[in-house]
Scaffold this motif. Structure first.
Motif, PDB file in Angstrom:
ATOM      1  N   ARG A 243      -8.408 -13.790   0.847  1.00 58.67           N
ATOM      2  CA  ARG A 243      -7.212 -14.477   0.356  1.00 58.67           C
ATOM      3  C   ARG A 243      -6.768 -15.189   2.182  1.00 58.67           C
ATOM      4  O   ARG A 243      -6.763 -14.165   2.551  1.00 58.67           O
TER       5      ARG A 243
ATOM      6  N   LEU B  64      -3.956 -16.320   4.584  1.00 58.92           N
ATOM      7  CA  LEU B  64      -4.816 -15.781   5.843  1.00 58.92           C
ATOM      8  C   LEU B  64      -5.512 -15.379   6.369  1.00 58.92           C
ATOM      9  O   LEU B  64      -6.553 -16.727   7.706  1.00 58.92           O
TER      10      LEU B  64
ATOM     11  N   ARG C 283     -10.443  -6.151  -1.201  1.00 62.57           N
ATOM     12  CA  ARG C 283     -10.592  -5.273  -1.734  1.00 62.57           C
ATOM     13  C   ARG C 283     -10.799  -5.296  -3.451  1.00 62.57           C
ATOM     14  O   ARG C 283     -11.838  -4.689  -3.921  1.00 62.57           O
TER      15      ARG C 283
ATOM     16  N   ASP D 133     -11.471  -1.213   0.628  1.00 58.35           N
ATOM     17  CA  ASP D 133     -10.361  -0.093   1.092  1.00 58.35           C
ATOM     18  C   ASP D 133     -10.590  -0.232   2.128  1.00 58.35           C
ATOM     19  O   ASP D 133     -11.115   1.540   2.860  1.00 58.35           O
TER      20      ASP D 133
ATOM     21  N   THR E  38      -7.931   1.324   3.991  1.00 53.89           N
ATOM     22  CA  THR E  38      -7.423   2.999   4.369  1.00 53.89           C
ATOM     23  C   THR E  38      -8.174   3.577   3.995  1.00 53.89           C
ATOM     24  O   THR E  38      -7.892   5.091   3.940  1.00 53.89           O
TER      25      THR E  38
ATOM     26  N   ASP F 122      -0.216  -4.402   4.152  1.00 51.48           N
ATOM     27  CA  ASP F 122       0.544  -5.123   3.259  1.00 51.48           C
ATOM     28  C   ASP F 122       2.358  -4.851   3.530  1.00 51.48           C
ATOM     29  O   ASP F 122       3.014  -4.475   3.836  1.00 51.48           O
TER      30      ASP F 122
ATOM     31  N   ASN G  90      -0.650  -0.319   7.124  1.00 52.00           N
ATOM     32  CA  ASN G  90      -0.974  -1.427   8.456  1.00 52.00           C
ATOM     33  C   ASN G  90      -1.040  -0.923   9.686  1.00 52.00           C
ATOM     34  O   ASN G  90      -1.249  -1.643  10.780  1.00 52.00           O
TER      35      ASN G  90
ATOM     36  N   TYR H 256       4.143  -8.268  13.379  1.00 50.96           N
ATOM     37  CA  TYR H 256       4.921  -9.389  12.822  1.00 50.96           C
ATOM     38  C   TYR H 256       5.804  -9.790  14.172  1.00 50.96           C
ATOM     39  O   TYR H 256       6.071  -8.557  14.588  1.00 50.96           O
TER      40      TYR H 256
ATOM     41  N   TYR I 114       7.739  -0.846   7.051  1.00 51.97           N
ATOM     42  CA  TYR I 114       6.565  -2.045   7.604  1.00 51.97           C
ATOM     43  C   TYR I 114       6.748  -2.180   8.937  1.00 51.97           C
ATOM     44  O   TYR I 114       6.528  -2.156   9.569  1.00 51.97           O
TER      45      TYR I 114
ATOM     46  N   ILE J  26       5.245 -16.857   7.260  1.00 58.19           N
ATOM     47  CA  ILE J  26       4.375 -17.475   7.190  1.00 58.19           C
ATOM     48  C   ILE J  26       4.850 -18.676   5.613  1.00 58.19           C
ATOM     49  O   ILE J  26       5.298 -17.774   5.029  1.00 58.19           O
TER      50      ILE J  26
HETATM   51  N1  LIG Z   1       2.643 -13.244   4.696  1.00 59.36           N
HETATM   52  C1  LIG Z   1       3.804 -13.644   6.109  1.00 59.36           C
HETATM   53  O1  LIG Z   1       4.962 -14.043   5.649  1.00 59.36           O
HETATM   54  C2  LIG Z   1       3.596 -12.727   7.046  1.00 59.36           C
HETATM   55  C3  LIG Z   1       4.124 -13.006   8.135  1.00 59.36           C
HETATM   56  C4  LIG Z   1       4.201 -11.884   9.298  1.00 59.36           C
HETATM   57  C5  LIG Z   1       2.826 -11.097   9.281  1.00 59.36           C
HETATM   58  N2  LIG Z   1       2.353 -11.081   8.269  1.00 59.36           N
HETATM   59  C6  LIG Z   1       1.024 -10.201   8.067  1.00 59.36           C
HETATM   60  O2  LIG Z   1       0.223 -11.419   7.827  1.00 59.36           O
HETATM   61  C7  LIG Z   1      -1.490 -10.074   7.697  1.00 59.36           C
HETATM   62  C8  LIG Z   1      -1.959 -11.297   6.551  1.00 59.36           C
HETATM   63  O3  LIG Z   1      -0.999 -11.014   5.576  1.00 59.36           O
HETATM   64  P1  LIG Z   1      -1.253 -12.590   4.323  1.00 59.36           P
HETATM   65  O4  LIG Z   1       0.385 -12.824   3.766  1.00 59.36           O
HETATM   66  O5  LIG Z   1      -1.774 -13.637   4.231  1.00 59.36           O
HETATM   67  O6  LIG Z   1      -2.092 -11.528   3.365  1.00 59.36           O
HETATM   68  P2  LIG Z   1      -1.823 -10.420   2.404  1.00 59.36           P
HETATM   69  O7  LIG Z   1      -0.575 -10.843   0.980  1.00 59.36           O
HETATM   70  O8  LIG Z   1      -0.379  -9.173   3.226  1.00 59.36           O
HETATM   71  O9  LIG Z   1      -3.126 -10.003   2.225  1.00 59.36           O
HETATM   72  C9  LIG Z   1      -4.032 -10.609   2.020  1.00 59.36           C
HETATM   73  C10 LIG Z   1      -5.261  -9.455   1.724  1.00 59.36           C
HETATM   74  O10 LIG Z   1      -5.230  -8.496   2.230  1.00 59.36           O
HETATM   75  C11 LIG Z   1      -6.427  -7.168   1.590  1.00 59.36           C
HETATM   76  N3  LIG Z   1      -6.275  -6.209   1.429  1.00 59.36           N
HETATM   77  C12 LIG Z   1      -4.817  -5.389   1.445  1.00 59.36           C
HETATM   78  N4  LIG Z   1      -4.799  -3.993   1.476  1.00 59.36           N
HETATM   79  C13 LIG Z   1      -6.260  -3.784   1.916  1.00 59.36           C
HETATM   80  C14 LIG Z   1      -6.665  -2.889   1.557  1.00 59.36           C
HETATM   81  N5  LIG Z   1      -6.761  -1.709   2.022  1.00 59.36           N
HETATM   82  N6  LIG Z   1      -8.471  -2.767   1.946  1.00 59.36           N
HETATM   83  C15 LIG Z   1      -8.920  -4.049   2.247  1.00 59.36           C
HETATM   84  N7  LIG Z   1      -8.032  -5.209   2.052  1.00 59.36           N
HETATM   85  C16 LIG Z   1      -6.964  -5.493   1.135  1.00 59.36           C
HETATM   86  C17 LIG Z   1      -6.104  -7.683  -0.202  1.00 59.36           C
HETATM   87  O11 LIG Z   1      -7.554  -8.078  -0.240  1.00 59.36           O
HETATM   88  P3  LIG Z   1      -7.827  -7.907  -1.652  1.00 59.36           P
HETATM   89  O12 LIG Z   1      -7.587  -9.463  -2.497  1.00 59.36           O
HETATM   90  O13 LIG Z   1      -9.318  -8.059  -1.707  1.00 59.36           O
HETATM   91  O14 LIG Z   1      -7.009  -6.715  -2.445  1.00 59.36           O
HETATM   92  C18 LIG Z   1      -5.063  -9.211   0.090  1.00 59.36           C
HETATM   93  O15 LIG Z   1      -5.909 -10.068  -0.494  1.00 59.36           O
HETATM   94  C19 LIG Z   1      -0.983  -9.212   7.260  1.00 59.36           C
HETATM   95  O16 LIG Z   1      -1.416  -8.317   8.366  1.00 59.36           O
HETATM   96  C20 LIG Z   1       0.664  -9.014   7.194  1.00 59.36           C
HETATM   97  O17 LIG Z   1       1.775  -7.907   7.146  1.00 59.36           O
HETATM   98  C21 LIG Z   1       2.043 -11.871   7.181  1.00 59.36           C
END
Ligand SMILES: NC(=O)c1ccc[n+]([C@@H]2O[C@H](COP(=O)([O-])OP(=O)(O)OC[C@H]3O[C@@H](n4cnc5c(N)ncnc54)[C@H](OP(=O)(O)O)[C@@H]3O)[C@@H](O)[C@H]2O)c1
Length: 260
Positions: free
Chosen positions: A31, A33, A53, A79, A81, A109, A130, A158, A173, A206
């Motif tokens: 899902r 990014l 996951r 998973d 982790t 997360d 993380n 981030y 975080y 994002i």
């Molecule tokens: N969104 C922002 O504005 C932002 C800003 C700065 C940095 N980031 C970083 O960008 C990255 C992506 O963020 P995002 O917002 O696109 O997505 P997200 O909502 O953080 O999660 C993306 C996917 O991570 C998977 N996930 C979480 N824990 C997991 C685990 N233990 N094992 C396997 N999969 C796991 C989930 O999979 P399932 O759905 O399969 O459970 C989820 O679909 C992250 O590192 C986040 O910290 C995001």
């Protein structure tokens, strides 16, 4: 993933070192990014391992869509982790493809809460999501990646990760991402002799983030808009390229001037 579908996904094309043979693993790839990275890499000719996951349906649908466009994709539940899950995933990559060229540590997360209200479970979860996940995936993948001449590891951070500063409501975080940056730099030094580069690519906010300091980007982002996936994918292309073979241990902030 069922065996039949997995077999279908490992069809081989091209010469041994052609781009279409390269294998990329994206954690949290079903899902948001992560999915955008999987689609992009598949479009660039990589065979993509879509780690998920809980989002099985989305991972399988993404894999089908990649295959529909002539690419190869293997959804895999783990998973990241949990060491046992990560070992199973890398074993599967080894058995299915025999190689791993690119590892994108995308899982991470978010938690926004004052420290006084953070539970021990939340503290541990955010660190595991993380930081520990990057350690486990990278450590487990290294033996396979070292067999290739030019491995590439990216960690999604981030924007403020490089700042040694107070981070009210976001401390856990922030310190997990800063820890991941130190891990990135340390791995970069240790893996350089093996031809593997390790870099962190750090988004600002994002566009589809559920938690934003403000709904109006111009309130705090100098560029006046939220980060798009395309902003990150362009940087990623460069870091994965042959030309970037000498670029390692870097922190690449893609935030429109926010938090630099
Ligand atoms: N969104 C922002 O504005 C932002 C800003 C700065 C940095 N980031 C970083 O960008 C990255 C992506 O963020 P995002 O917002 O696109 O997505 P997200 O909502 O953080 O999660 C993306 C996917 O991570 C998977 N996930 C979480 N824990 C997991 C685990 N233990 N094992 C396997 N999969 C796991 C989930 O999979 P399932 O759905 O399969 O459970 C989820 O679909 C992250 O590192 C986040 O910290 C995001």
């Amino acid at each position: 993933m069922r065996k039949t579908a997995a077999k279908k996904s490992v069809r081989r094309t091209g010469s041994p070192d052609s781009k279409s043979e390269r294998v990329a693993l994206v954690t949290g790839g079903a899902r948001k990014l992560g999915a955008s990275i999987c689609r992009h890499l598949a479009g660039r000719g990589y065979r993509v391992v879509i780690n998920y996951r809980t989002s099985r349906v989305q991972a399988e649908s993404l894999a089908r869509s990649i295959r529909g466009k002539g690419g190869e994709a293997l959804p895999f539940r783990a998973d990241v982790t949990r060491e046992r899950d990560v070992k199973r995933m890398i074993d599967r990559v080894k058995r299915s493809f025999g190689r791993l060229d690119v590892l994108i540590n995308n899982v991470g997360d978010y938690l926004e809460k004052p420290l006084a209200r953070v539970s021990t479970e939340e503290w541990e979860e955010i660190l595991r999501s993380n930081l520990t996940s990057v350690f486990l995936c990278t450590k487990t993948a290294l033996p396979l990646m070292r067999k290739r001449p030019a491995g590439r590891i990216l960690v999604v951070g981030y924007a403020p990760a490089g700042k040694l500063a107070a981070s009210p409501r976001c401390a856990v975080y922030h310190l997990a991402k800063t820890g991941a940056l130190i891990l990135t730099k340390s791995l970069a030094v240790e893996e350089a002799p093996h031809g593997i580069t390790v870099n962190m690519i750090s988004p600002g906010t994002i566009f589809n983030s559920v938690k934003k300091p403000s709904d109006t980007a111009s309130d705090y982002i100098p560029a006046g808009r939220f980060c798009r996936y395309a902003d990150l994918l362009g940087m990623m292309d460069y870091l994965l390229s042959e030309e970037a073979g000498y670029v390692t241990g870097g922190h690449f902030v893609v935030s429109g001037g926010y938090a630099i």
